[in-house]
Design a protein around this motif. Structure first.
Motif, PDB file in Angstrom:
ATOM      1  N   ASN A  50       9.527  -3.392   5.083  1.00  0.00           N
ATOM      2  CA  ASN A  50      10.067  -4.509   4.309  1.00  0.00           C
ATOM      3  C   ASN A  50      10.457  -4.003   2.920  1.00  0.00           C
ATOM      4  N   PRO A  51      10.895  -4.871   2.014  1.00  0.00           N
ATOM      5  CA  PRO A  51      11.402  -4.394   0.712  1.00  0.00           C
ATOM      6  C   PRO A  51      10.336  -3.853  -0.248  1.00  0.00           C
ATOM      7  N   GLU A  52       9.055  -3.962   0.093  1.00  0.00           N
ATOM      8  CA  GLU A  52       8.001  -3.634  -0.880  1.00  0.00           C
ATOM      9  C   GLU A  52       8.091  -2.201  -1.415  1.00  0.00           C
ATOM     10  N   ILE A  53       8.372  -1.229  -0.548  1.00  0.00           N
ATOM     11  CA  ILE A  53       8.426   0.167  -1.007  1.00  0.00           C
ATOM     12  C   ILE A  53       9.507   0.338  -2.065  1.00  0.00           C
ATOM     13  N   ALA A  54      10.703  -0.184  -1.777  1.00  0.00           N
ATOM     14  CA  ALA A  54      11.806  -0.071  -2.736  1.00  0.00           C
ATOM     15  C   ALA A  54      11.486  -0.789  -4.040  1.00  0.00           C
ATOM     16  N   THR A  55      10.893  -1.959  -3.935  1.00  0.00           N
ATOM     17  CA  THR A  55      10.562  -2.750  -5.129  1.00  0.00           C
ATOM     18  C   THR A  55       9.549  -2.039  -6.002  1.00  0.00           C
ATOM     19  N   ILE A  56       8.513  -1.486  -5.395  1.00  0.00           N
ATOM     20  CA  ILE A  56       7.428  -0.851  -6.161  1.00  0.00           C
ATOM     21  C   ILE A  56       7.830   0.508  -6.723  1.00  0.00           C
ATOM     22  N   THR A  57       8.534   1.310  -5.914  1.00  0.00           N
ATOM     23  CA  THR A  57       8.885   2.661  -6.368  1.00  0.00           C
ATOM     24  C   THR A  57      10.145   2.692  -7.230  1.00  0.00           C
ATOM     25  N   GLY A  58      11.034   1.707  -7.022  1.00  0.00           N
ATOM     26  CA  GLY A  58      12.303   1.718  -7.740  1.00  0.00           C
ATOM     27  C   GLY A  58      13.358   2.583  -7.069  1.00  0.00           C
ATOM     28  N   TYR A  83       0.835  -1.205   0.000  1.00  0.00           N
ATOM     29  CA  TYR A  83       0.000   0.000   0.000  1.00  0.00           C
ATOM     30  C   TYR A  83       0.871   1.258   0.000  1.00  0.00           C
ATOM     31  N   LEU A  84       1.877   1.303   0.894  1.00  0.00           N
ATOM     32  CA  LEU A  84       2.777   2.451   0.938  1.00  0.00           C
ATOM     33  C   LEU A  84       3.538   2.617  -0.376  1.00  0.00           C
ATOM     34  N   GLY A  85       4.028   1.499  -0.905  1.00  0.00           N
ATOM     35  CA  GLY A  85       4.766   1.550  -2.167  1.00  0.00           C
ATOM     36  C   GLY A  85       3.936   2.163  -3.276  1.00  0.00           C
ATOM     37  N   LYS A  86       2.677   1.781  -3.365  1.00  0.00           N
ATOM     38  CA  LYS A  86       1.793   2.277  -4.434  1.00  0.00           C
ATOM     39  C   LYS A  86       1.487   3.765  -4.279  1.00  0.00           C
TER      40      LYS A  86
END
Length: 355
Positions: free
Chosen positions: A117-125, A75-78
């Motif tokens: 966790n890694p989700e923010i980095a993965t989604i935003t780049g 959710y944060l990543g998006k």
């Protein structure tokens, strides 16, 4: 020393569940001088489902909590990716995110902020620095409050820095060291009562201002042991559930009277923690700075000069300071001070995820 600058997205979600605060900032450093510029900001309000999920996270089992942790990171990543795209942000060095606190009990050596966790980095780049509290607790500290490092480096001209968010916390210099601690719950309780009237919050404290103080309730609240324990100390939602609500639930009052009584409780607890001195100043930020009635009660209880800054600093100071925590981690500098948290040593806290 050559000027160093970084462009950072600071991200904050507080216990009052207003939403996710995002601040795109520039932080610059020369020698020991730190400066900031707030470039672009936004608050993404939580939908009812997210507000409920986060509020009830404390009751989940381990498996359910892991799922919430992952989904919240997504959710944060998006929303951060959307913020970057909508504002056409090109120059971004990294993201610094607080996550959202579910558990905070440093006495028993644990604290949990989900979404780290890694989700923010993965989604935003973009490289993401997060999970700032866990290391401090492992080193014997409270893991909170962390914002006072910003008071030390950005706002040191004020004698006191008070943040009125889900909880009130204060920082100031004592024997040349920055000290800080949580004082009492604020919006996490006030909003709870406003929601009983189908309102997100008590706008400017108008409802509270029309209520009456219940002396018995006020005395019970003021008698809680936490208020006489020594610093460093910090609060979590557990304190509200286990100490505040059981007292409040014994009384049958109108909402306006609950609000009036709790505003007085907040004002008294804050006034008890500062010197009433017209030569001293107190810099107030957080959503509670907009509670005109609460500020009036504070002014009436202390001679200390109260300073209310611009709306962007009131609303986004915590997001700004988590950007600073990320900056200090990135530079390998200490961002947690033992004089504030009670940890064994000053240290550089946080985890870095790369896309």
């Amino acid at each position: 020393m050559k000027l160093k600058s970084k462009y950072i997205l600071g991200v904050m979600s507080g216990t009052s569940l207003d939403g996710v605060d995002i601040a795109y900032v520039k932080i610059s450093q020369t020698a020991d001088d730190y400066q900031f510029k707030i470039i672009q900001t936004d608050t993404i309000p939580y939908a009812k489902k997210w507000k409920s999920n986060l509020k009830n996270g404390i009751h989940l089992n381990e498996e359910e909590l892991k799922k919430l942790d992952t989904s919240y990171g997504i959710y944060l990543g998006k929303i951060l990716k959307n913020f970057i795209e909508e504002n056409n942000i090109k120059g971004l060095d990294f993201i610094a995110s607080h996550g959202h606190t579910i558990f905070h009990n440093p006495t028993n050596k644990y604290t949990l902020q989900i979404g780290n966790n890694p989700e923010i980095a993965t989604i935003t780049g973009y490289k993401t620095i997060c999970d700032f509290r866990v290391q401090d607790v492992a080193l014997g500290g409270q893991g909170a409050p962390l914002v006072p490092i910003g008071d030390e480096l950005f706002f040191s001209e004020y004698d006191y820095c008070l943040n009125l968010g889900g909880f009130a916390n204060i920082s100031y210099k004592e024997k040349n060291n920055r000290v800080a601690f949580d004082i009492c719950p604020v919006n996490i309780v006030l909003n709870h009562f406003a929601e009983k009237l189908n309102l997100p919050f008590d706008n400017q404290g108008k409802i509270a201002s029309n209520g009456k103080i219940n002396s018995a309730l006020l005395n019970e609240l003021n008698s809680l042991t936490f208020y006489t324990t020594k610093k460093p100390k910090s609060l979590g939602y557990e304190f509200v559930l286990n100490s505040i609500f059981p007292i409040i639930n014994k009384y049958n009052l109108e909402v306006k009277d609950f609000l009036r009584t709790f505003v007085e409780h907040i004002a008294l607890q804050i006034a008890n923690k500062i010197d009433s001195d017209s030569k001293k100043s107190m810099f107030i930020t957080g959503g509670g700075a907009f509670n005109t009635f609460l500020i009036e009660r504070l002014r009436s209880l202390t001679k200390t000069k109260i300073v209310i800054p611009s709306e962007s600093i009131i609303n986004y100071k915590e997001a700004l300071v988590f950007a600073l925590l990320g900056y200090l981690k990135y530079e390998g500098e200490n961002n947690c001070l033992k004089s504030i948290t009670g940890a064994q040593k000053n240290h550089s806290s946080g985890v870095i995820f790369t896309p």
